[in-house]
Scaffold this motif. Structure first.
Motif, PDB file in Angstrom:
ATOM      1  N   GLU A 183      -6.729  13.069  76.806  1.00 57.90           N
ATOM      2  CA  GLU A 183      -6.062  14.358  76.671  1.00 57.90           C
ATOM      3  C   GLU A 183      -5.175  14.463  75.433  1.00 57.90           C
ATOM      4  N   PHE A 184      -4.426  13.406  75.106  1.00 54.24           N
ATOM      5  CA  PHE A 184      -3.464  13.508  74.011  1.00 54.24           C
ATOM      6  C   PHE A 184      -3.910  12.734  72.776  1.00 54.24           C
ATOM      7  N   LEU A 185      -5.182  12.373  72.728  1.00 55.85           N
ATOM      8  CA  LEU A 185      -5.699  11.681  71.554  1.00 55.85           C
ATOM      9  C   LEU A 185      -6.088  12.701  70.493  1.00 55.85           C
ATOM     10  N   ARG A 245       1.184   8.684  71.234  1.00 54.88           N
ATOM     11  CA  ARG A 245      -0.261   8.908  71.299  1.00 54.88           C
ATOM     12  C   ARG A 245      -1.003   7.886  70.444  1.00 54.88           C
ATOM     13  N   THR A 246      -0.466   7.620  69.249  1.00 52.22           N
ATOM     14  CA  THR A 246      -1.111   6.642  68.372  1.00 52.22           C
ATOM     15  C   THR A 246      -1.132   5.262  69.012  1.00 52.22           C
ATOM     16  N   ILE A 300       6.340   2.231  79.222  1.00 47.93           N
ATOM     17  CA  ILE A 300       6.906   1.339  78.197  1.00 47.93           C
ATOM     18  C   ILE A 300       6.680   1.919  76.808  1.00 47.93           C
ATOM     19  N   THR A 301       5.473   2.380  76.553  1.00 46.81           N
ATOM     20  CA  THR A 301       5.148   2.893  75.221  1.00 46.81           C
ATOM     21  C   THR A 301       5.956   4.137  74.891  1.00 46.81           C
ATOM     22  N   ARG A 302       6.037   5.064  75.840  1.00 47.35           N
ATOM     23  CA  ARG A 302       6.753   6.310  75.563  1.00 47.35           C
ATOM     24  C   ARG A 302       8.238   6.060  75.354  1.00 47.35           C
ATOM     25  N   ARG A 303       8.826   5.238  76.198  1.00 44.23           N
ATOM     26  CA  ARG A 303      10.265   4.984  76.047  1.00 44.23           C
ATOM     27  C   ARG A 303      10.563   4.160  74.795  1.00 44.23           C
ATOM     28  N   TYR A 304       9.751   3.153  74.526  1.00 47.27           N
ATOM     29  CA  TYR A 304       9.993   2.314  73.344  1.00 47.27           C
ATOM     30  C   TYR A 304       9.972   3.159  72.075  1.00 47.27           C
ATOM     31  N   LEU A 305       9.100   4.151  72.041  1.00 47.90           N
ATOM     32  CA  LEU A 305       8.968   5.004  70.851  1.00 47.90           C
ATOM     33  C   LEU A 305       9.816   6.266  70.949  1.00 47.90           C
ATOM     34  N   GLY A 306      10.832   6.229  71.806  1.00 51.02           N
ATOM     35  CA  GLY A 306      11.797   7.316  71.856  1.00 51.02           C
ATOM     36  C   GLY A 306      11.220   8.650  72.265  1.00 51.02           C
ATOM     37  N   ARG A 307      10.138   8.620  73.062  1.00 48.34           N
ATOM     38  CA  ARG A 307       9.475   9.845  73.506  1.00 48.34           C
ATOM     39  C   ARG A 307       8.989  10.722  72.345  1.00 48.34           C
ATOM     40  N   ARG A 308       8.724  10.074  71.240  1.00 45.04           N
ATOM     41  CA  ARG A 308       8.095  10.788  70.122  1.00 45.04           C
ATOM     42  C   ARG A 308       6.595  10.779  70.393  1.00 45.04           C
ATOM     43  N   TRP A 309       6.092  11.908  70.852  1.00 41.01           N
ATOM     44  CA  TRP A 309       4.754  11.941  71.416  1.00 41.01           C
ATOM     45  C   TRP A 309       3.686  11.597  70.396  1.00 41.01           C
ATOM     46  N   ASP A 348      -7.055   1.731  81.069  1.00 48.26           N
ATOM     47  CA  ASP A 348      -7.277   2.982  81.794  1.00 48.26           C
ATOM     48  C   ASP A 348      -6.652   4.123  81.012  1.00 48.26           C
ATOM     49  N   THR A 349      -7.433   4.612  80.040  1.00 49.88           N
ATOM     50  CA  THR A 349      -6.908   5.439  78.972  1.00 49.88           C
ATOM     51  C   THR A 349      -6.330   6.758  79.432  1.00 49.88           C
ATOM     52  N   GLU A 350      -7.036   7.451  80.295  1.00 50.10           N
ATOM     53  CA  GLU A 350      -6.652   8.831  80.581  1.00 50.10           C
ATOM     54  C   GLU A 350      -5.271   8.903  81.206  1.00 50.10           C
ATOM     55  N   GLU A 351      -4.963   7.987  82.147  1.00 47.62           N
ATOM     56  CA  GLU A 351      -3.657   8.028  82.789  1.00 47.62           C
ATOM     57  C   GLU A 351      -2.557   7.703  81.790  1.00 47.62           C
ATOM     58  N   GLN A 352      -2.806   6.714  80.916  1.00 49.12           N
ATOM     59  CA  GLN A 352      -1.751   6.261  80.040  1.00 49.12           C
ATOM     60  C   GLN A 352      -1.490   7.237  78.896  1.00 49.12           C
ATOM     61  N   LEU A 353      -2.505   8.032  78.527  1.00 50.96           N
ATOM     62  CA  LEU A 353      -2.309   8.999  77.458  1.00 50.96           C
ATOM     63  C   LEU A 353      -1.656  10.279  77.946  1.00 50.96           C
ATOM     64  N   ASP A 354      -1.440  10.379  79.247  1.00 48.04           N
ATOM     65  CA  ASP A 354      -0.886  11.595  79.818  1.00 48.04           C
ATOM     66  C   ASP A 354       0.621  11.468  79.994  1.00 48.04           C
ATOM     67  N   PRO A 355       1.444  12.178  79.203  1.00 47.05           N
ATOM     68  CA  PRO A 355       2.888  12.051  79.320  1.00 47.05           C
ATOM     69  C   PRO A 355       3.434  12.606  80.607  1.00 47.05           C
ATOM     70  N   ALA A 356       2.624  13.291  81.390  1.00 48.52           N
ATOM     71  CA  ALA A 356       3.116  13.824  82.648  1.00 48.52           C
ATOM     72  C   ALA A 356       3.085  12.792  83.760  1.00 48.52           C
TER      73      ALA A 356
END
Length: 490
Positions: A429-431, A235-236, A222-231, A247-255
């Protein structure tokens, strides 16, 4: 494009009060891309339906985008925007039903806080991921979901299905929550926004997702798509949600996979989205980790019980999660909850159902506004004080005032302080930077221990530092907790 919202809560015409739109009138609202019209196809005591019809002016929209638009020239004028519920409908909904989305209704305030039997219909919704994705997004929010693919041409079934679905939602949901679900998830399903995504979209997402997004199993998608995949923005947003303890690690991982994606959907900027194959040797699915916010509250509650506290004040109580847990345990006969934000206290009162709380339980709670840098007699008289993820929001020059107020004037027998461990941030990872944009600092384990030991020595307390969350052998736990106990003779 069309959206209808119906209710059977009697009298059903109260829907007009909640939406702030009179059932007997047709109202138009100008948008930069067309006109939004609100009307009521039916308005009776037993059933009422409000419709939002958005008439998109493709010519005006194309002209407003300027010469730099990447669209093929003809597609700017001939497209599905006037007919399919996209982010344009979400923008119109946010504008037309702004007060209803905020959960405010002066005429019927009790209705605004109460779940209502609602039916939402969207006859044409672009959905990258098909009906199954619609179910994955809406079902965890309490909706009964009916999503059916729209065929390319009913006269030629062999052509297959289009990328559109016919969506119907039914459930007992607060109207404000229903509108916020739609506001966030319509552009997510479409996987595209028709306007420029600025940094303030992160704040909009956090506000609209208050109370449901952080616990949603598809939060990362939801977060990645809502923000247009602007990483950078994603991440913010994910870091701010992670600060609430998910569950931070999974959600911060764009893969993390979003499901099968056909090559036609892959752009050079996105790269392929992969999904790990599942084999019989994989064994049972792993149990998802408990949110850090839950582990933090559990650690604090366990320590309060171990210390024998029966009265507790939560300093910087936010939206009242800890206060609610304390009230659920009869051993805590007196519970204080203070925050500097009046908005946070309003949300806390709503979440705690203060207006419907039993009298005896209500008598145990004192919810009040105040600042931790000014002495306040209301902070005195408690066995224990809790500052859970609070000190890092205070400017360093004002920490001394906080110490004086809590440890010098209020002087409870015990003080519990939790704060992020900056060393653990490398595990996200992406913080980049700190976990929340409002953090003034984040301490390493050594820095926290140094500060805590100094406070204990100055004000006559004994100190123990404990880990909260998985204690990583290299970088320590995600959260660190200082347990201060006042010396008997001080």
């Amino acid at each position: 494009m069309l959206l209808t919202i119906s209710t059977t809560a009697r009298p059903a015409t109260d829907l007009g009060y909640l939406l702030h739109k009179h059932p007997d009138r047709v109202q138009e609202f100008g948008q930069s891309f067309g006109t939004a019209t609100v009307f009521y196809p039916e308005a009776g005591e037993e059933r009422c339906t409000a419709a939002l019809l958005l008439d998109v002016d493709s010519v005006s929209l194309a002209r407003s985008r300027g010469k730099g638009s990447p669209d093929f020239s003809l597609s700017q004028y001939v497209n599905d925007r006037p007919y399919a519920a996209s982010s344009l409908l979400a923008v119109a909904l946010a504008d037309v039903f702004r007060t209803a989305r905020a959960g405010r209704c002066r005429a019927r305030p009790e209705l605004a806080e109460r779940p209502l039997p609602l039916e939402v219909r969207l006859p044409a919704l672009p959905c990258r991921g098909g009906p199954e994705l619609a179910r994955r997004l809406f079902a965890p929010l309490g909706w009964e979901v009916s999503a059916q693919s729209v065929p390319l041409d009913e006269g030629f079934p062999e052509w297959g299905d289009s990328r559109y679905v016919r969506l119907e939602l039914r459930g007992a949901v607060r109207l404000a929550d229903a509108l916020n679900h739609l506001y966030v998830l319509l552009p997510v399903l479409d996987d595209g926004k028709h306007y420029w995504i600025a940094p303030d979209e992160v704040d909009k997402l956090i506000r609209a997702g208050e109370g449901w997004l952080r616990d949603h199993p598809e939060r990362g998608l939801i977060t990645r798509r809502y923000l247009g995949r602007r990483w950078a923005l994603a991440r913010t947003a994910l870091a701010r949600l992670a600060e609430l303890g998910d569950d931070t690690e999974e959600q911060l991982d764009p893969a993390v996979a979003e499901g099968p994606v056909t090559p036609a959907h892959v752009t050079p900027q996105e790269g392929p989205v992969t999904q790990a194959p599942v084999t019989p040797d994989d064994g049972p699915p792993a149990v998802p980790p408990r949110p850090l916010s839950v582990q933090r509250r559990e650690a604090v509650l366990a320590m309060l019980e171990e210390l024998g506290a029966t009265s507790v004040v939560d300093l910087g109580c936010g939206q009242g999660e800890l206060a609610g847990e304390l009230l659920a345990r009869p051993r805590f006969a007196r519970v204080g909850a203070m925050d500097v934000s009046s908005m946070a206290l309003t949300i806390a009162a709503r979440k705690l159902k203060l207006d419907r709380m039993p009298e005896l339980k209500r008598a145990r709670l004192h919810l009040f506004q105040g600042s931790l840098t000014y002495t306040d007699k209301r902070l005195s008289g408690y066995d224990a004080a809790v500052l859970m993820e609070v000190v890092e929001h205070v400017d360093p020059p004002r920490l001394e005032a906080l110490e004086r107020v809590v440890f010098g004037h209020a002087r409870p027998a015990h003080v519990l302080v939790t704060t992020p461990n900056a060393e653990y941030n490398v595990r996200y990872e992406f913080l980049t930077g700190m976990r929340h944009p409002d953090h003034r600092f984040e301490w390493t384990r050594a820095e926290f221990a140094h500060w805590a030991a100094g406070v204990a020595a100055r004000y006559g307390y004994r100190l123990a530092v404990k880990p909260v969350g998985d204690d990583d052998p290299e970088v320590g736990p995600p959260t660190q907790m200082g347990v201060f106990t006042r010396d008997q003779d001080s």
